[in-house]
Write a protein that holds these residues in place. Sequence first.
Motif, PDB file in Angstrom:
ATOM      1  N   PRO A   1       0.645  -1.253  -0.355  1.00  0.00           N
ATOM      2  CA  PRO A   1      -0.164   0.133   0.032  1.00  0.00           C
ATOM      3  C   PRO A   1       0.908   1.324  -0.081  1.00  0.00           C
ATOM      4  O   PRO A   1       1.968   1.589   0.645  1.00  0.00           O
ATOM      5  N   ALA A   2       0.232   2.286  -0.411  1.00  0.00           N
ATOM      6  CA  ALA A   2       1.077   3.665  -0.082  1.00  0.00           C
ATOM      7  C   ALA A   2       0.033   4.384   0.158  1.00  0.00           C
ATOM      8  O   ALA A   2      -1.419   4.763  -0.209  1.00  0.00           O
ATOM      9  N   ILE A   3       1.172   5.552   0.416  1.00  0.00           N
ATOM     10  CA  ILE A   3       0.175   6.292   0.998  1.00  0.00           C
ATOM     11  C   ILE A   3       0.310   7.972   0.308  1.00  0.00           C
ATOM     12  O   ILE A   3       1.829   8.251   0.090  1.00  0.00           O
ATOM     13  N   ILE A   4      -0.170   8.596  -0.152  1.00  0.00           N
ATOM     14  CA  ILE A   4       0.013   9.902  -1.040  1.00  0.00           C
ATOM     15  C   ILE A   4       0.386  11.122   0.034  1.00  0.00           C
ATOM     16  O   ILE A   4      -0.838  11.242   0.886  1.00  0.00           O
ATOM     17  N   VAL A   5       0.984  11.750   0.145  1.00  0.00           N
ATOM     18  CA  VAL A   5       1.363  12.944   0.869  1.00  0.00           C
ATOM     19  C   VAL A   5       1.649  14.136   0.342  1.00  0.00           C
ATOM     20  O   VAL A   5       1.758  13.974  -0.745  1.00  0.00           O
ATOM     21  N   ALA A   6       1.318  15.434   1.272  1.00  0.00           N
ATOM     22  CA  ALA A   6       1.289  16.282   0.638  1.00  0.00           C
ATOM     23  C   ALA A   6       2.175  17.975   1.631  1.00  0.00           C
ATOM     24  O   ALA A   6       1.619  17.607   2.580  1.00  0.00           O
ATOM     25  N   ASN A   7       2.686  18.420   0.782  1.00  0.00           N
ATOM     26  CA  ASN A   7       3.270  19.300   1.499  1.00  0.00           C
ATOM     27  C   ASN A   7       2.755  20.975   1.166  1.00  0.00           C
ATOM     28  O   ASN A   7       1.998  20.471  -0.270  1.00  0.00           O
ATOM     29  N   ASP A   8       3.557  21.660   1.287  1.00  0.00           N
ATOM     30  CA  ASP A   8       2.340  22.591   0.806  1.00  0.00           C
ATOM     31  C   ASP A   8       2.952  22.803  -1.286  1.00  0.00           C
ATOM     32  O   ASP A   8       2.760  23.505  -1.764  1.00  0.00           O
ATOM     33  N   THR A   9       4.230  22.203  -1.362  1.00  0.00           N
ATOM     34  CA  THR A   9       4.816  22.324  -2.767  1.00  0.00           C
ATOM     35  C   THR A   9       4.791  21.092  -3.209  1.00  0.00           C
ATOM     36  O   THR A   9       5.414  21.458  -4.923  1.00  0.00           O
ATOM     37  N   CYS A  10       5.101  19.998  -2.615  1.00  0.00           N
ATOM     38  CA  CYS A  10       5.041  18.965  -3.638  1.00  0.00           C
ATOM     39  C   CYS A  10       4.500  17.260  -2.992  1.00  0.00           C
ATOM     40  O   CYS A  10       4.395  17.698  -1.977  1.00  0.00           O
ATOM     41  N   SER A  11       3.735  16.268  -4.050  1.00  0.00           N
ATOM     42  CA  SER A  11       3.322  15.171  -3.089  1.00  0.00           C
ATOM     43  C   SER A  11       4.255  13.950  -3.806  1.00  0.00           C
ATOM     44  O   SER A  11       4.720  14.239  -4.666  1.00  0.00           O
TER      45      SER A  11
ATOM     46  N   VAL B   1       5.750   4.378  -0.355  1.00  0.00           N
ATOM     47  CA  VAL B   1       5.483   3.328  -0.238  1.00  0.00           C
ATOM     48  C   VAL B   1       4.983   2.169   1.618  1.00  0.00           C
ATOM     49  O   VAL B   1       6.326   2.415   1.713  1.00  0.00           O
ATOM     50  N   VAL B   2       4.793   1.804   2.079  1.00  0.00           N
ATOM     51  CA  VAL B   2       4.929   1.558   3.290  1.00  0.00           C
ATOM     52  C   VAL B   2       4.264  -0.260   3.297  1.00  0.00           C
ATOM     53  O   VAL B   2       3.869  -0.847   2.375  1.00  0.00           O
ATOM     54  N   ASP B   3       4.705  -0.418   4.597  1.00  0.00           N
ATOM     55  CA  ASP B   3       4.524  -2.690   4.482  1.00  0.00           C
ATOM     56  C   ASP B   3       2.932  -2.979   4.935  1.00  0.00           C
ATOM     57  O   ASP B   3       1.959  -4.163   4.392  1.00  0.00           O
ATOM     58  N   GLU B   4       2.314  -2.223   5.417  1.00  0.00           N
ATOM     59  CA  GLU B   4       0.876  -2.059   6.507  1.00  0.00           C
ATOM     60  C   GLU B   4       0.483  -0.470   6.700  1.00  0.00           C
ATOM     61  O   GLU B   4       1.337   0.421   7.445  1.00  0.00           O
ATOM     62  N   ILE B   5      -0.836  -0.064   6.410  1.00  0.00           N
ATOM     63  CA  ILE B   5      -1.364   0.833   7.234  1.00  0.00           C
ATOM     64  C   ILE B   5      -1.864   0.656   8.153  1.00  0.00           C
ATOM     65  O   ILE B   5      -2.913  -0.170   8.431  1.00  0.00           O
ATOM     66  N   GLY B   6      -1.684   1.653   9.112  1.00  0.00           N
ATOM     67  CA  GLY B   6      -2.467   1.052  10.355  1.00  0.00           C
ATOM     68  C   GLY B   6      -3.539   2.257  11.035  1.00  0.00           C
ATOM     69  O   GLY B   6      -4.342   2.622   9.801  1.00  0.00           O
TER      70      GLY B   6
END
Lengths: 184, 775
Positions: free
Chosen positions: A113-123, A127-132
């Motif tokens: 699974p992947a988490i799409i994260v973003a700060n002000d300038t970029c996203s 990729v992680v092993d497991e989402i909690g």
Amino acid sequence: MTEAGPTTRFHADQDRAILRRRAESLAQAGEETIAIETVGLLLFRLGEEWYAVPIERVREIYNEYAVTRVPRVPDFVLGVVNVRGEIVSVTDIATLMRVPSRTEIDLSDERPPAIIVANDTCSSAIVVDEIGDIVDVPRDSIEPPLSTLDKSQVEYIAGSVFIEGRLIGIVNLEKALEPVGENT
Amino acid sequence: MVEFDRSAFISKFQEEATDLLQRLNEGIINLEADPANRPIIDQWLRDAHTLKGSSRMVGLMEISDIAHRMEDIMVKVREGMIPYTADMSDTFFEALDTVVFLTENAGKDAAAEADLEGVTGRLVAMANSDAPVPEPGAAVAAEVAAAEAAAEAAALDEEAEDAEADEHDDEGQDVDDGAPSGPKRAQREETLKSKTQATVRIRTSQVDRLLNLVSEVVISQIKAEQRARDLRSVSGMGADIHNLWGRIKTMLGMLPADEQGAFLDDIRLLDDLFGDQRRALVALAKEYADDMSRTSTVVADLQEHAMELRMLPVSTVFTTFPRAMRDLAKQYKKDVELIIEGGDTELDKKVLEEINDPLIHIMRNAVDHGIEPEADRVAAGKPAKGTIKLVARQEGDHIVIEISDDGAGIDPERVRSAAVRKGYITESEAKSLSDREASYLIFEKGFSTAAIITELSGRGVGMDVVREFVVERLKGSLDVDSVLGQGSTFRLTIPLTLAIIRALLLRVSGQTFALPTSSIEETLRVEPSEVIKVEGREVIRRQMRTIPLVQLRDILGLDPVSAPENKIPIATLGFSGHRLGLIVDEFVGEQQIVIKTLGSHLKRVDNVAGVTILGAGEVVPILNVPDLMANGRQMTGMRSRRAGSTVKEQEGGPRRVLICEDSFTTRELERSIFEAAGYIVETATDGAQGLAKLREGLSPDAVVTDVQMPNMTGFELTRAIKADDMLSSIPVIIVTSLERDEEKAEGINAGADAYITKSVFNQDTLLDTVERLIS
């Protein structure tokens, strides 16, 4: 007075709205005095360890994706994905943070699974092993990063927090999402 | 009371004023040609009036004052009180330029820098040039009032136009009393309607986001169409099942009645169900297919219109040209008329923003070098006034803009001799060039045939810069056609949009990449035997040229996969004078692709210019040709270093080598070998030029020379070097195809330090030899 009709009504509506807003803000102020300021965190696992990102930085969780590899990029960039027409990089956050005991990711097989994260300038999609779970922790329970971490790791950790006996590192997204190749 | 903060509105005013000033400039140009044209004067007055009002609103009183005075004059012109003269244009232009200056510097204390008094003085003088009017003040005031009323009415009309059509009538009535007579107003309205179109300003980022989503819809649609086909095959499967079941049912019917009894009801039920399912499936598949064909039409339209969102007519750039041409003509003291055609041709906004400068430059070139002085024109039987024609049109997925003049044309002889004189080509090369090829020499770096340095060349910009800009920034091309004595035509071909390009899709190490077609010279499949291998360096010969080869996967750092097929696919690239052949695994095909960035995280990636999303949603990297060329050329150099020749970074800085060679190809090949190894390379096209360079003080660490050259052979050059006390210590390496022993002996006798025949010639021997002789 027919002409004044709509205007008066407008004023009445406006007044009501103002009163309602004022009532709401009063109610909130009351709660705030008793509530503790909290931070929402999304937990995720890398190898044996648990980490977290602030929920306000999470855009979405991404499961089905096809990564396109990009040649000659740093090893922590796995490639790019197409998120509804927008191109987003895929970051192997474990490699970036040098998290030990992590098996190599095989993107052609089962996709982690992947988490799409973003700060002000970029996203980026990390990729992680497991989402909690998503947890709320009091802001003042967040401690500075462990002093035992080595220098190259500590810059990627913004702080740590104890949840149910586990020490969880909060990822410093400002550092982790530094644009790649800007100076070349 | 809070004071009204004007500064927040200044940028809005600037935006508006830019449009107004453009139209006012255009108006003057049009009036010059047709001074009595009433609709032009009326439109001009409205614009001046709006400018006056808006500038006053934001507190820019100087602008407001100038606008007011210009209005005064134009009202008198309209009423026939003063005639429109050419002098007036100059004063108007000066005034408008002052307003442009004041607008651009709005908010800063710039008024002092502009010659306000001079401008207003000239405007006042012009306004009072109608002395015989008895009561000027009153008359003007009345006229101004009338003009204001008319302008206001027109402004309201414009607003009304945006509103519903039925509302239009009511609104129109309200202001009618302020406007002139009915039919006249209607007529003006008509001209207005044809000129102004209701528009909305949208941030480009918003448009881009919309385009992203639209392309996703297109991808979904392609997938949905695939589903529709799948559904049809499922329904076909249903038919097979039904047939099979029919046979089973018949067989079951042949069983003894007592054995049937137990499941007779179930069979009947199953039979009904099968029948229903089959009908439902067929109907569903058909309805779905119908829906799909309807949506695909809509989606195709949606995509087309979404793409058009970024398109603007070229007239948005062209409108500034008549004024620019007028200034250019004055500057070069020539009488030139500019004819513009095809202003409604549409082009991507990004391209449009870039196209102004190259076009201005080509026009300047045409006025300066193309159009002859009046006396020459008359003597040649041409009209005294020169004509420059600017024509835009769409050709397929490209826009062609032609700038043609009826001037002197390019003299191929003059170009040839200038090119030889400047050392671009040799005399024999010059002779072999066709006239057309010769005229293309004007695009060579630093080339200019002008005998005298004019302001154009003084600016340091030549046609080479224009062409480079067109090729690199606009992904287009610039060509020239010229007939001596009749004029030249510069043809600019650019893609409709920078967002969409044609690309060759190819596969390397199991991955697909896109290579922009505009940089590909040719694609070939060569037999392995055609590849000439020389100590790790691979080249092919194409049309008398030697092209170095590089494995694309080596540049990209990808793993090799399986043995190559029989013929080797090679794409040859040409970029800023260099050539490189890329060996790939497979060509997939050519198609149009939409360019996207690599996202906000990956700002700059070597060799990759961006990505594109193919029809099926697959993301494919687009290769960056300048990067590939640089890295590919460097890699051939890296190989030789690994092979043992270490050249660079020795004491005394980089080594310098002089190459004397009359063949362009060999010269460039040798140059690339030495440059890759870290040398600074000087070249000469024959022995005489080489010797001249040496005597001028060029002190290279080695001289590499050919034998057969015009003017002075390599043997003669070697003898001259060795006979000169100042030069005799420089090692001379002769590279030649003459390999008979006598010739070798003559070379050694001449004093050469080494003699390399072209048959054993390769990068490493050449470098090693030079290395050995230097140290």
